[in-house]
Motif scaffolding. Structure first.
Motif, PDB file in Angstrom:
ATOM      1  N   ASN A  58      30.905  30.787  30.145  1.00  0.00           N
ATOM      2  CA  ASN A  58      31.165  29.318  29.846  1.00  0.00           C
ATOM      3  C   ASN A  58      30.731  28.724  31.642  1.00  0.00           C
ATOM      4  OD1 ASN A  58      33.573  27.822  28.217  1.00  0.00           O
ATOM      5  ND2 ASN A  58      33.729  30.880  28.193  1.00  0.00           N
ATOM      6  N   ILE A  59      30.160  28.405  31.997  1.00  0.00           N
ATOM      7  CA  ILE A  59      29.067  27.474  33.813  1.00  0.00           C
ATOM      8  C   ILE A  59      30.179  26.380  33.728  1.00  0.00           C
ATOM      9  CG2 ILE A  59      26.998  27.277  34.269  1.00  0.00           C
ATOM     10  CD1 ILE A  59      26.700  29.563  33.088  1.00  0.00           C
ATOM     11  N   LEU A  60      31.232  26.523  34.936  1.00  0.00           N
ATOM     12  CA  LEU A  60      31.830  25.337  35.127  1.00  0.00           C
ATOM     13  C   LEU A  60      30.628  24.647  35.830  1.00  0.00           C
ATOM     14  CD1 LEU A  60      34.862  27.878  36.669  1.00  0.00           C
ATOM     15  CD2 LEU A  60      33.719  27.385  34.380  1.00  0.00           C
ATOM     16  N   ALA A  61      31.653  22.595  35.392  1.00  0.00           N
ATOM     17  CA  ALA A  61      31.313  22.082  36.137  1.00  0.00           C
ATOM     18  C   ALA A  61      31.635  21.748  37.357  1.00  0.00           C
ATOM     19  CB  ALA A  61      31.869  21.512  35.213  1.00  0.00           C
ATOM     20  N   ALA A  62      31.794  20.729  38.291  1.00  0.00           N
ATOM     21  CA  ALA A  62      32.246  20.760  39.380  1.00  0.00           C
ATOM     22  C   ALA A  62      33.741  20.315  39.826  1.00  0.00           C
ATOM     23  CB  ALA A  62      31.803  19.751  40.479  1.00  0.00           C
ATOM     24  N   ASP A  63      34.174  19.637  38.832  1.00  0.00           N
ATOM     25  CA  ASP A  63      35.774  19.695  38.592  1.00  0.00           C
ATOM     26  C   ASP A  63      36.698  20.544  38.112  1.00  0.00           C
ATOM     27  OD1 ASP A  63      35.067  19.171  36.175  1.00  0.00           O
ATOM     28  OD2 ASP A  63      35.723  17.306  35.826  1.00  0.00           O
ATOM     29  N   GLN A  64      36.278  21.952  38.214  1.00  0.00           N
ATOM     30  CA  GLN A  64      37.121  22.760  37.437  1.00  0.00           C
ATOM     31  C   GLN A  64      36.908  23.854  38.092  1.00  0.00           C
ATOM     32  OE1 GLN A  64      34.240  23.866  33.895  1.00  0.00           O
ATOM     33  NE2 GLN A  64      35.800  23.322  33.053  1.00  0.00           N
ATOM     34  N   GLN A  65      37.255  23.343  39.632  1.00  0.00           N
ATOM     35  CA  GLN A  65      37.584  24.665  40.509  1.00  0.00           C
ATOM     36  C   GLN A  65      38.838  25.819  40.385  1.00  0.00           C
ATOM     37  OE1 GLN A  65      36.653  23.661  44.547  1.00  0.00           O
ATOM     38  NE2 GLN A  65      38.195  24.676  45.592  1.00  0.00           N
ATOM     39  N   ASP A  66      39.707  24.740  40.073  1.00  0.00           N
ATOM     40  CA  ASP A  66      40.943  25.611  39.641  1.00  0.00           C
ATOM     41  C   ASP A  66      41.318  26.519  38.765  1.00  0.00           C
ATOM     42  OD1 ASP A  66      42.682  23.778  41.435  1.00  0.00           O
ATOM     43  OD2 ASP A  66      43.313  22.588  39.942  1.00  0.00           O
ATOM     44  N   LEU A  67      39.790  26.747  37.535  1.00  0.00           N
ATOM     45  CA  LEU A  67      40.037  27.095  36.364  1.00  0.00           C
ATOM     46  C   LEU A  67      39.169  28.629  37.140  1.00  0.00           C
ATOM     47  CD1 LEU A  67      40.211  26.949  33.600  1.00  0.00           C
ATOM     48  CD2 LEU A  67      38.120  26.592  33.232  1.00  0.00           C
ATOM     49  N   SER A  68      37.968  28.345  38.251  1.00  0.00           N
ATOM     50  CA  SER A  68      37.495  29.645  38.407  1.00  0.00           C
ATOM     51  C   SER A  68      38.243  30.172  39.702  1.00  0.00           C
ATOM     52  CB  SER A  68      36.890  28.766  39.631  1.00  0.00           C
ATOM     53  OG  SER A  68      36.471  29.682  40.492  1.00  0.00           O
ATOM     54  N   ASN A  69      39.373  29.643  39.880  1.00  0.00           N
ATOM     55  CA  ASN A  69      40.704  30.007  40.665  1.00  0.00           C
ATOM     56  C   ASN A  69      41.194  31.276  39.540  1.00  0.00           C
ATOM     57  OD1 ASN A  69      39.272  29.329  43.337  1.00  0.00           O
ATOM     58  ND2 ASN A  69      40.857  27.453  43.897  1.00  0.00           N
ATOM     59  N   ARG A  70      41.430  30.342  38.953  1.00  0.00           N
ATOM     60  CA  ARG A  70      42.561  31.373  37.992  1.00  0.00           C
ATOM     61  C   ARG A  70      42.314  32.466  37.638  1.00  0.00           C
ATOM     62  NH1 ARG A  70      45.856  29.293  32.762  1.00  0.00           N
ATOM     63  NH2 ARG A  70      46.598  27.289  33.784  1.00  0.00           N
ATOM     64  N   PHE A  71      40.775  32.354  37.124  1.00  0.00           N
ATOM     65  CA  PHE A  71      40.307  33.885  36.123  1.00  0.00           C
ATOM     66  C   PHE A  71      39.605  34.455  37.513  1.00  0.00           C
ATOM     67  CE2 PHE A  71      40.673  33.028  32.080  1.00  0.00           C
ATOM     68  CZ  PHE A  71      40.875  31.773  31.434  1.00  0.00           C
ATOM     69  N   ALA A  72      40.225  34.052  38.480  1.00  0.00           N
ATOM     70  CA  ALA A  72      39.299  35.206  39.707  1.00  0.00           C
ATOM     71  C   ALA A  72      40.555  35.916  40.322  1.00  0.00           C
ATOM     72  CB  ALA A  72      38.684  34.745  40.668  1.00  0.00           C
ATOM     73  N   THR A  73      41.841  35.448  39.544  1.00  0.00           N
ATOM     74  CA  THR A  73      43.158  36.464  40.853  1.00  0.00           C
ATOM     75  C   THR A  73      44.527  36.088  40.154  1.00  0.00           C
ATOM     76  OG1 THR A  73      44.333  33.466  41.192  1.00  0.00           O
ATOM     77  CG2 THR A  73      42.866  34.697  42.999  1.00  0.00           C
ATOM     78  N   TRP A  74      44.256  34.906  38.905  1.00  0.00           N
ATOM     79  CA  TRP A  74      46.050  35.268  38.130  1.00  0.00           C
ATOM     80  C   TRP A  74      45.845  36.716  37.248  1.00  0.00           C
ATOM     81  CZ3 TRP A  74      48.144  30.867  34.765  1.00  0.00           C
ATOM     82  CH2 TRP A  74      48.297  29.991  35.542  1.00  0.00           C
ATOM     83  N   PRO A  75      46.751  37.412  38.022  1.00  0.00           N
ATOM     84  CA  PRO A  75      47.024  38.890  37.457  1.00  0.00           C
ATOM     85  C   PRO A  75      47.379  38.896  35.499  1.00  0.00           C
ATOM     86  CG  PRO A  75      48.728  38.416  38.655  1.00  0.00           C
ATOM     87  CD  PRO A  75      48.177  37.083  39.243  1.00  0.00           C
ATOM     88  N   THR A  76      48.000  37.667  35.659  1.00  0.00           N
ATOM     89  CA  THR A  76      48.480  38.252  34.023  1.00  0.00           C
ATOM     90  C   THR A  76      48.214  37.148  33.170  1.00  0.00           C
ATOM     91  OG1 THR A  76      50.558  37.163  34.699  1.00  0.00           O
ATOM     92  CG2 THR A  76      50.255  39.407  34.337  1.00  0.00           C
ATOM     93  N   ASP A  77      48.048  35.993  32.032  1.00  0.00           N
ATOM     94  CA  ASP A  77      47.767  35.418  30.868  1.00  0.00           C
ATOM     95  C   ASP A  77      46.967  34.512  31.862  1.00  0.00           C
ATOM     96  OD1 ASP A  77      47.258  34.280  28.981  1.00  0.00           O
ATOM     97  OD2 ASP A  77      49.140  33.748  27.989  1.00  0.00           O
ATOM     98  N   ARG A  78      45.494  34.682  31.789  1.00  0.00           N
ATOM     99  CA  ARG A  78      45.110  33.607  32.660  1.00  0.00           C
ATOM    100  C   ARG A  78      44.663  32.366  31.603  1.00  0.00           C
ATOM    101  NH1 ARG A  78      40.300  38.256  35.055  1.00  0.00           N
ATOM    102  NH2 ARG A  78      42.222  38.183  36.559  1.00  0.00           N
ATOM    103  N   PHE A  79      45.089  32.511  30.058  1.00  0.00           N
ATOM    104  CA  PHE A  79      45.000  31.407  29.246  1.00  0.00           C
ATOM    105  C   PHE A  79      46.288  30.555  28.803  1.00  0.00           C
ATOM    106  CE2 PHE A  79      41.545  34.469  28.842  1.00  0.00           C
ATOM    107  CZ  PHE A  79      40.210  33.599  28.001  1.00  0.00           C
ATOM    108  N   ALA A  80      46.875  31.334  29.766  1.00  0.00           N
ATOM    109  CA  ALA A  80      48.314  30.082  29.173  1.00  0.00           C
ATOM    110  C   ALA A  80      48.174  28.856  29.556  1.00  0.00           C
ATOM    111  CB  ALA A  80      49.326  30.540  30.021  1.00  0.00           C
ATOM    112  N   GLY A  81      48.286  28.265  28.018  1.00  0.00           N
ATOM    113  CA  GLY A  81      48.559  26.358  28.562  1.00  0.00           C
ATOM    114  C   GLY A  81      47.232  25.902  28.520  1.00  0.00           C
TER     115      GLY A  81
END
Ligand SMILES: Cc1cc2nc3c(=O)[nH]c(=O)nc-3n(C[C@H](O)[C@H](O)[C@H](O)COP(=O)(O)O)c2cc1C
Length: 163
Positions: A75-98
């Motif tokens: 999934n190639i991220l768009a400029a407004d998806q920085q939060d998604l990038s951080n979540r999938f680089a740092t969250w240890p557990t369920d990154r897909f929640a919500g």
């Protein structure tokens, strides 16, 4: 300045001068759970056959899941998806929640709002030092050309000045 090849920090900094996009690579693990992480090692390889690659740290929690999955999605991220990038680089557990996502080929999660997505068959997993190089054969893809990409350069998020 020339640096010795063994200076990992300096090497990482020098490599970071190569501006890239950012992707989240996803798959379904053997228990049926979605897995994924943020990467900037994505690259095109070949048009015929259609091949792409990305590199996964051998210390990743997800190494076995990606090795075993028949397919993964990039999934190639768009400029407004920085939060998604951080979540999938740092969250240890369920990154897909919500998060909203759709199952692509082989069930691999595809996110809405991305610049592009590639659904690929896991063609090969090659040894690459402390990383594993995943080569994928593109089975489906989509693009949203109007969306500006999220970029990474010098260890920081960037956006296109002329987007
Ligand atoms: C911009 C950016 C690019 C990254 N690129 C990669 C990459 O290409 N390969 C990789 O293995 N990790 C990369 N990472 C680090 C992983 O996203 C991070 O270590 C993640 O927590 C790994 O999760 P896992 O151990 O659950 O797989 C990157 C992180 C960021 C923020």
């Amino acid at each position: 300045m020339t640096q010795p090849q063994t200076d990992t920090r300096a090497l990482r900094n020098a490599l970071g001068r190569f501006a890239t996009g950012i992707a989240i690579v996803t798959a379904i693990d053997p228990d049926g759970h979605p897995v994924g992480l943020t990467v900037n090692s994505f690259s095109a390889v070949s048009l015929q056959p259609a091949l792409v690659l990305w590199c996964l740290d051998n210390g990743s929690h997800n190494l076995e899941a990606f090795r075993k999955a028949s397919h993964h999605a990039i999934n190639i991220l768009a400029a407004d998806q920085q939060d998604l990038s951080n979540r999938f680089a740092t969250w240890p557990t369920d990154r897909f929640a919500g998060l909203p996502w759709q199952p692509g080929v082989g069930g691999a999660p595809v996110f809405p709002g991305c610049c592009a997505s590639f659904q690929v068959a896991n063609e090969s997993a090659l040894a690459g030092g402390d990383h594993t190089i995943f080569v994928g054969r593109v089975e489906q893809f989509a693009e949203a050309p109007a969306l500006a990409p999220l970029l990474f350069h010098g260890g920081q998020y960037r956006t296109l000045a002329d987007a």
